[in-house]
Design a protein around this motif. Structure first.
Motif, mmCIF file in Angstrom:
data_model
loop_
_atom_site.group_PDB
_atom_site.id
_atom_site.type_symbol
_atom_site.label_atom_id
_atom_site.label_comp_id
_atom_site.label_asym_id
_atom_site.label_seq_id
_atom_site.Cartn_x
_atom_site.Cartn_y
_atom_site.Cartn_z
ATOM 1 N N SER A 1 0.831 -1.212 0.000
ATOM 2 C CA SER A 1 0.000 0.000 0.000
ATOM 3 C C SER A 1 0.859 1.252 0.000
ATOM 4 N N TRP B 1 -8.526 3.912 -5.338
ATOM 5 C CA TRP B 1 -8.076 2.707 -4.649
ATOM 6 C C TRP B 1 -7.763 1.572 -5.611
ATOM 7 N N LEU C 1 -10.150 0.252 2.666
ATOM 8 C CA LEU C 1 -9.492 1.120 1.698
ATOM 9 C C LEU C 1 -10.511 1.827 0.818
#
Length: 574
Positions: free
Chosen positions: A49, A201, A192
């Motif tokens: 991430s 995302w 997310l």
């Protein structure tokens, strides 16, 4: 990649690694079960991430994130057999399957408020699908044809991995690592999506596919792959030596059509050793203890410490390859023996023998386990409890006396006498330590001068021996946490030197010792009366104030009894 090639190292992103229809990965049955926990999954998620979704929102498409190397070879079924890297690959597929599930839900929903472009959703979903399943020329997946297959025979939840990858669903009550990690990634993706206001995302799965790279090391055959495997780590976790030995034994048994039996017994061995040996590699301990038996049979007196991998890999693992039936049978028998010691099996050993084994568990080092292993393996077909008991007595007397006379518990010093006796054992000779007898005056002097502080390992050893030889003492559980208790505290009655005398020390259950240590002797008695240690109970009943005279008398009694113990075992010369 031709099987004739010795080695190929390629750089591939995740999509390139998985998407081709000939990319068929196999986790063979000799591999370890899937073991990643939420901790490892969290690290991977946070790393990916942070890389793919930088805080400033600016991503350089030329950047790459290195996921490590994997070691494979193409087997006779044209599948890439995974030797190293299965934990990462499975976890990546679970993460991608969680993304695929979410994208499928979005595509079938009429609400695309989170994503205005349905084509992007479809493209990313299809690219992920190519990594998980075989697909037709239009990218449509065959849901029953996965890109990865697990045959790990020692794992009971492989079916759940198949179900998750094929169908994307888990049982609510499932406790498997597969199910837990898959759900973990589903939750992370949901979080997310809900917190996404500064970036798209969907960039995350897309960049995982295209910008996260691995280095597949493709060996031409299993042996080459295994040599590479033996030098690599799996995400920082060192490989166990026993994993290498397992593969060698697996190959040997498979060549003789006995693969299934080996796999079943290996799983049992792993379960037993995990219960007995508190280490990251319990099976290594079993192979280590067995090594001394083979060394003794070879007549090796070399006291230089040798690692188990160096020992077993000699002559291209000849011992495990050519003598696999005998070696594995002995390993099974040895594990069973030590499990009986660990569980204090009274059907196998007498009370008398179990008490002596209890004492040896408090030895100043682990050398005793090696010579006991040699003794058992050599005598397993005609094992006699009485003879074994005598053997344990003489071994205890020697190790304790040798440690005291040499001023400490050095393993290096113990090797030469014990190695010689191991060779004598496999040649049907009695345990005598004939070249290492103790002179009475020297040992007696060493005993009286020795600093039996709580820091010295031999202090616990002596107290364990004294405790178990005290009249009326019953067998104590090996799992019992016993600490050193100073019976009379320092102060007016006992000065510092006498406080440290062996006669002022005893083993005591940890919980009782923690409480009793806070008080002077009269107030300790209420804790002593709860103990399973017979002498402590007698002291609590018979002594009003454990004073200097009683400390000195008890010290003298322990020393005299120990000297007599050494003499009875034929280890003293005058």
């Amino acid at each position: 990649m031709s099987n004739k090639s010795l080695l190929s190292i390629e750089r591939k992103n995740v999509q390139e690694l998985f998407e081709k229809n000939d990319s068929l990965f196999l986790i063979p049955d000799y591999q370890r079960p899937y073991a990643w926990t939420e901790e490892e999954c969290t690290v991977l998620w946070e790393d990916l991430s942070s890389f793919a979704l930088p805080e400033n929102g600016v991503f350089d498409p030329k950047l790459e994130y290195f996921l490590g190397s994997i070691v494979v070879f193409k087997n006779h079924d044209e599948k890439f057999e995974i030797i190293d890297g299965q934990q990462r690959l499975i976890t990546l597929l679970l993460m991608l399957r969680a993304f695929y599930f979410t994208l499928s839900e979005i595509e079938t929903s009429s609400n695309l408020s989170l994503l205005d472009d349905k084509e992007i959703v479809s493209d990313v979903r299809k690219n992920i699908g190519k990594c998980i399943w075989h697909t037709n020329e239009y990218g449509k997946p065959y849901r029953d044809q996965l890109k990865i297959e697990s045959r790990v025979a020692t794992e009971e939840t492989t079916g759940e991995l198949i179900n998750i990858l094929c169908n994307g669903v888990i049982n609510n009550d499932s406790k498997s690592r597969y199910a837990q990690n898959y759900k973990f990634y589903q939750d992370k993706i949901r979080d997310l999506m809900n917190s996404s206001d500064n970036f798209n995302w969907l960039d995350l799965p897309n960049r995982i596919l295209n910008n996260c790279v691995l280095f597949p090391i493709i060996a031409g055959n299993r042996d080459t792959a295994l040599r590479i495997f033996s030098t690599l780590n799996d995400r920082g976790k060192p490989l166990a030596d026993s994993d290498i030995f397992k593969v060698q034994l697996y190959k040997a048994f498979s060549a003789h059509g006995k693969k299934e039996n080996f796999i079943e017994q290996w799983k049992e061995l792993e379960d037993i050793c995990a219960k007995m040996f508190p280490s990251d590699s319990p099976m290594d301990e079993l192979f280590n203890r067995y090594m001394y038996y083979e060394r003794a049979k070879e007549g090796s007196k070399n006291s230089t410490l040798i690692g188990i991998r160096s020992f077993y890999e000699r002559d291209n693992y000849r011992l495990l390859r050519d003598d696999h039936e005998r070696v594995f049978k002995n390993l099974v028998m040895l594990a069973d023996f030590w499990y009986s010691v660990f569980t204090q099996n009274e059907e196998r050993f007498s009370q008398r023998t179990l008490k002596k084994l209890f004492v040896l568990n408090y030895a100043p080092n682990a050398m005793w386990t090696f010579i006991v292993s040699v003794y058992f393996l050599h005598n397993q077909d005609s094992f006699d409890d009485n003879k074994f008991c005598d053997f344990l007595d003489r071994l205890t007397a020697f190790i304790w006396a040798f440690t005291i006379q040499n001023g400490g518990s050095s393993t290096n010093r113990l090797r030469p006498p014990l190695y010689k006796e191991m060779i004598n054992i496999v040649n049907d000779k009695e345990l005598t330590f004939s070249d290492y007898k103790f002179k009475f005056e020297e040992l007696d002097s060493s005993l009286k001068k020795y600093n039996f502080s709580g820091q010295a390992g031999i202090t616990r050893s002596m107290l364990a021996w004294w405790t178990m030889n005290y009249n009326g003492q019953g067998l104590l559980p090996l799992a019992e946490d016993l600490d050193i208790e100073h019976i009379s505290t320092s102060g007016k009655l006992v000065n510092k030197d006498r406080y440290k005398m062996l006669g002022n020390q005893s083993l005591l259950e940890g919980k009782l010792q923690n409480s009793a240590a806070k008080f002077d002797f009269p107030n300790k008695i209420r804790y002593y009366t709860k103990s399973q240690i017979r002498e402590i109970l007698d002291i609590a009943v018979n002594s009003k104030n454990f004073n200097v005279k009683e400390i000195q008398q008890r010290t003298k009694k322990i020393f005299e009894s120990f000297m007599e113990f050494v003499r009875e075992n034929g280890l003293l010369v005058y």
